[in-house]
Design a protein around this motif. Structure first.
Motif, PDB file in Angstrom:
ATOM      1  N   VAL A  84       0.818  -1.200   0.000  1.00 13.84           N
ATOM      2  CA  VAL A  84       0.000   0.000   0.000  1.00 13.84           C
ATOM      3  C   VAL A  84       0.864   1.269   0.000  1.00 13.84           C
ATOM      4  CG1 VAL A  84      -1.720   1.328   1.296  1.00 13.84           C
ATOM      5  CG2 VAL A  84      -1.876  -1.176   1.203  1.00 13.84           C
ATOM      6  N   ALA A  85       1.881   1.271   0.850  1.00 10.97           N
ATOM      7  CA  ALA A  85       2.738   2.451   0.954  1.00 10.97           C
ATOM      8  C   ALA A  85       4.014   2.070   1.674  1.00 10.97           C
ATOM      9  CB  ALA A  85       2.030   3.569   1.727  1.00 10.97           C
ATOM     10  N   ASP A  86       5.096   2.743   1.335  1.00 10.66           N
ATOM     11  CA  ASP A  86       6.303   2.548   2.118  1.00 10.66           C
ATOM     12  C   ASP A  86       7.025   3.874   2.300  1.00 10.66           C
ATOM     13  OD1 ASP A  86       8.052   0.842  -0.562  1.00 10.66           O
ATOM     14  OD2 ASP A  86       7.922   2.970  -0.143  1.00 10.66           O
ATOM     15  N   ILE A  87       7.905   3.870   3.291  1.00  9.54           N
ATOM     16  CA  ILE A  87       8.621   5.086   3.630  1.00  9.54           C
ATOM     17  C   ILE A  87      10.039   4.708   4.021  1.00  9.54           C
ATOM     18  CG2 ILE A  87       7.718   5.012   6.006  1.00  9.54           C
ATOM     19  CD1 ILE A  87       7.733   8.126   5.916  1.00  9.54           C
ATOM     20  N   SER A  88      11.000   5.410   3.447  1.00  9.60           N
ATOM     21  CA  SER A  88      12.397   5.130   3.750  1.00  9.60           C
ATOM     22  C   SER A  88      12.771   5.747   5.095  1.00  9.60           C
ATOM     23  CB  SER A  88      13.288   5.703   2.648  1.00  9.60           C
ATOM     24  OG  SER A  88      13.288   7.127   2.721  1.00  9.60           O
ATOM     25  N   SER A  89      13.968   5.429   5.560  1.00 11.13           N
ATOM     26  CA  SER A  89      14.428   5.980   6.834  1.00 11.13           C
ATOM     27  C   SER A  89      14.590   7.493   6.768  1.00 11.13           C
ATOM     28  CB  SER A  89      15.740   5.335   7.257  1.00 11.13           C
ATOM     29  OG  SER A  89      16.720   5.510   6.246  1.00 11.13           O
ATOM     30  N   SER A  90      14.763   8.025   5.555  1.00 14.82           N
ATOM     31  CA  SER A  90      14.900   9.475   5.388  1.00 14.82           C
ATOM     32  C   SER A  90      13.573  10.152   5.107  1.00 14.82           C
ATOM     33  CB  SER A  90      15.890   9.789   4.261  1.00 14.82           C
ATOM     34  OG  SER A  90      15.427   9.240   3.047  1.00 14.82           O
ATOM     35  N   GLY A  91      12.487   9.367   5.026  1.00 10.68           N
ATOM     36  CA  GLY A  91      11.170   9.947   4.861  1.00 10.68           C
ATOM     37  C   GLY A  91      10.607   9.967   3.456  1.00 10.68           C
ATOM     38  N   GLU A  92      11.301   9.368   2.505  1.00 11.46           N
ATOM     39  CA  GLU A  92      10.771   9.307   1.147  1.00 11.46           C
ATOM     40  C   GLU A  92       9.647   8.281   1.091  1.00 11.46           C
ATOM     41  OE1 GLU A  92      15.079  10.294  -0.966  1.00 11.46           O
ATOM     42  OE2 GLU A  92      13.849   8.636  -1.682  1.00 11.46           O
ATOM     43  N   THR A  93       8.555   8.661   0.450  1.00  7.03           N
ATOM     44  CA  THR A  93       7.371   7.798   0.426  1.00  7.03           C
ATOM     45  C   THR A  93       7.030   7.355  -0.990  1.00  7.03           C
ATOM     46  OG1 THR A  93       5.899   9.707   0.231  1.00  7.03           O
ATOM     47  CG2 THR A  93       6.411   8.945   2.454  1.00  7.03           C
ATOM     48  N   THR A  94       6.426   6.193  -1.092  1.00  2.08           N
ATOM     49  CA  THR A  94       5.898   5.714  -2.368  1.00  2.08           C
ATOM     50  C   THR A  94       4.534   5.084  -2.125  1.00  2.08           C
ATOM     51  OG1 THR A  94       7.014   3.582  -2.148  1.00  2.08           O
ATOM     52  CG2 THR A  94       8.172   5.290  -3.378  1.00  2.08           C
ATOM     53  N   TYR A  95       3.659   5.219  -3.106  1.00  2.00           N
ATOM     54  CA  TYR A  95       2.313   4.661  -3.067  1.00  2.00           C
ATOM     55  C   TYR A  95       2.075   3.934  -4.385  1.00  2.00           C
ATOM     56  CZ  TYR A  95       1.866   8.025   0.746  1.00  2.00           C
ATOM     57  OH  TYR A  95       2.054   8.743   1.905  1.00  2.00           O
ATOM     58  N   PRO A  96       2.358   2.640  -4.427  1.00  4.04           N
ATOM     59  CA  PRO A  96       2.248   1.904  -5.690  1.00  4.04           C
ATOM     60  C   PRO A  96       0.825   1.782  -6.220  1.00  4.04           C
ATOM     61  CG  PRO A  96       3.605   0.731  -4.100  1.00  4.04           C
ATOM     62  CD  PRO A  96       2.930   1.830  -3.360  1.00  4.04           C
ATOM     63  N   LEU A  97      -0.163   1.855  -5.326  1.00  2.69           N
ATOM     64  CA  LEU A  97      -1.543   1.681  -5.755  1.00  2.69           C
ATOM     65  C   LEU A  97      -2.170   3.023  -6.115  1.00  2.69           C
ATOM     66  CD1 LEU A  97      -2.823  -0.819  -3.031  1.00  2.69           C
ATOM     67  CD2 LEU A  97      -2.028  -1.357  -5.324  1.00  2.69           C
ATOM     68  N   ASP A  98      -2.623   3.127  -7.348  1.00  2.00           N
ATOM     69  CA  ASP A  98      -3.295   4.369  -7.755  1.00  2.00           C
ATOM     70  C   ASP A  98      -4.554   4.609  -6.934  1.00  2.00           C
ATOM     71  OD1 ASP A  98      -2.531   3.996 -11.305  1.00  2.00           O
ATOM     72  OD2 ASP A  98      -1.404   4.947  -9.683  1.00  2.00           O
ATOM     73  N   SER A  99      -5.177   3.516  -6.493  1.00  2.00           N
ATOM     74  CA  SER A  99      -6.460   3.638  -5.794  1.00  2.00           C
ATOM     75  C   SER A  99      -6.342   4.325  -4.435  1.00  2.00           C
ATOM     76  CB  SER A  99      -7.085   2.254  -5.615  1.00  2.00           C
ATOM     77  OG  SER A  99      -6.247   1.427  -4.835  1.00  2.00           O
TER      78      SER A  99
END
Length: 123
Positions: A48-63
């Motif tokens: 659903v979402a992930d966040i690196s130790s430095s705070g960078e985020t990704t959201y693979p699901l468009d929904s």
């Protein structure tokens, strides 16, 4: 013993909000990326979402883009998922994941999972 403990799931009406939290505990040397996955009945677990130790985020699901927000507190070793405008299709068991190095066991990064928390979106 290193573990992840989740909280915050429950039943919510469509359009409502929920905040999931996950805390890492135990003898931890380092916490790297932290993520939230979900698994609906009869479906595969999905990121659903992930966040690196430095705070960078990704959201693979468009929904979920624009509705969900992941955040973390490195000092407290916690990660949260704020979910808004919830839809019935968001119903699933949500799992916290963290890549961590336990203290005193070398420097190999290991994958840890929480026990899962049920989120049900229904009127």
């Amino acid at each position: 013993q290193v573990q992840l403990v989740e909280s915050g799931g429950g039943l919510v009406q469509p359009g409502g909000s929920l905040r999931l939290s996950c805390a890492a505990s135990g003898r931890i040397f380092r916490v790297d990326a932290m993520s939230w996955y979900r698994q609906a009945p009869g479906k595969q677990r999905e990121l659903v979402a992930d966040i690196s130790s430095s705070g960078e985020t990704t959201y693979p699901l468009d929904s979920v883009k624009g509705r969900f927000a992941i955040s973390r507190d490195n000092a407290k070793r916690t990660v949260a998922l704020q979910m808004s405008s919830l839809k019935p299709e968001d119903t699933a068991v949500y799992y916290c994941n963290a890549k961590m190095i336990p203290r005193g066991e070398g420097l190999r990064v290991r994958d840890y999972w929480g026990q899962g928390t049920q989120v049900t979106v229904s009127s």
